[in-house]
Write a protein that holds these residues in place. Sequence first.
Motif, PDB file in Angstrom:
ATOM      1  N   ARG A   1      13.072  64.093 -54.702  1.00  0.00           N
ATOM      2  CA  ARG A   1      12.180  63.314 -53.829  1.00  0.00           C
ATOM      3  C   ARG A   1      12.350  63.746 -52.370  1.00  0.00           C
TER       4      ARG A   1
ATOM      5  N   ASP B   1       9.160  48.615 -56.339  1.00  0.00           N
ATOM      6  CA  ASP B   1       7.783  48.967 -56.683  1.00  0.00           C
ATOM      7  C   ASP B   1       6.804  48.370 -55.676  1.00  0.00           C
TER       8      ASP B   1
ATOM      9  N   ARG C   1       6.796  50.337 -52.550  1.00  0.00           N
ATOM     10  CA  ARG C   1       6.060  51.582 -52.621  1.00  0.00           C
ATOM     11  C   ARG C   1       4.554  51.327 -52.449  1.00  0.00           C
TER      12      ARG C   1
ATOM     13  N   ASN D   1       3.813  50.355 -48.866  1.00  0.00           N
ATOM     14  CA  ASN D   1       3.908  51.499 -47.964  1.00  0.00           C
ATOM     15  C   ASN D   1       2.609  52.278 -47.927  1.00  0.00           C
ATOM     16  N   GLN D   2       1.873  52.252 -49.070  1.00  0.00           N
ATOM     17  CA  GLN D   2       0.623  52.995 -49.115  1.00  0.00           C
ATOM     18  C   GLN D   2      -0.465  52.295 -48.304  1.00  0.00           C
TER      19      GLN D   2
END
Lengths: 105, 307
Positions: free
Chosen positions: A89, B70, B73, B76-77
């Motif tokens: 990553r 999760d 994530r 964050n988008q």
Amino acid sequence: MNVAIELLSAALLLVGATFYLAGTVGLLRFPDVYARLHTLTKADNLGLGFIILGLAVQADSLMMACKLLLIWPLVLMASATVSYSIARRADEMGIAPISGDGDSA
Amino acid sequence: MSLIFDTLLVATLLWSAWRSLATSDLVHAVVMFIVFGLLMSLAWARLGAPDIALAEAAIGAGLTGALLLDALRVSNQTAQPGSLAKIPALQRMAVLLISTVLAIGLIIAVLYAPLPSIQLPSMVEANMAQSGVTHTVTAVLLNFRGYDTLLEVAVLLLALLGMLAVAPARPVSVSHVPIDPVLATLARLLVPLMILTACYLLWAGDHRPGGAFQAAAVLAAAGVLLHLAGLLQAWIRPGQLLRLGLSAGFVLFLSLAAILLTEGALLRYPPVWAGALILLIEAGLTLSLSLILAGLFLLLSGRRGVP
């Protein structure tokens, strides 16, 4: 006999703890994510092996010793995969490894 | 020696809780939350409550941690960086004051609580012979206080149904991420062992720490691992079979309760059948709870990648 086992166990546990200490120092002191992963996985995996051996020689029964020894390969697999995933990553995110003075990177 | 260990444990617990709350970095907060959960499970083990320690490690640290990561994530988008607002000092002081008063009140209440007039532990001991199992925690959870567990399972099922109702079903973008060979190998090696562990935990429940909740958490973790390794598709919406699986444990439990109600009392098993009935209920619960817990992750992650 008993004293010998106690001493062996203590020695193994101490060696294990030393590896853990080295791994932790590396985690805190090493410059980038790859070097930190390197020290963590190498030192902690060995440290765990010694700690488990140290506890296994103290175990009451062979069954208990085998159960303890089973922990090691499981953690080895998990920690190897996790450190690989973190490194991959980091690489995807474009974090370049820091190279030494002699290298031209 | 153990005093040093316990003091260190309490200090690290408080420190990780504080770091998790005080940091302005969300990733840091989530990681500290997971650390807190693992230390908490260690604390439960030290207190001689391995049942709670298992549940805390599997659900509190593991599954909740995975869900939080999760969520991080996904957020964050969509979220802009630096959108985490600073809380005004006055407001923070007020929260601190209220929490402190509450904590002091709780400590006083615990210290000066009157002695209970009913001796529950001795009542449990006296009735163990009729419970059908030999482990006291299982006897309380599934026999003496079975209706509590029944309602608890209903709450979990409702939580999942609520989540499905709120999140609108959208077409899922098929992911083109290639399956990572290393992660896939780990999943292939570990998942059979996890299924074996879950079966053992289910079977162990009647005479030692274990049971449906712990077994279900392990199975759910196996499902999440398979999904992360790319071997298991995210669930779009529950089909016929999945709906059956999600509700089977609760329906089984409820119908047994209803049948027993005709015999006189809610969930009072005939002593001869108690052991078999508890195992049957626990097997059903393991299946359904694992699907519910895994569903919280797999059904949410099925909506990823949608703008």
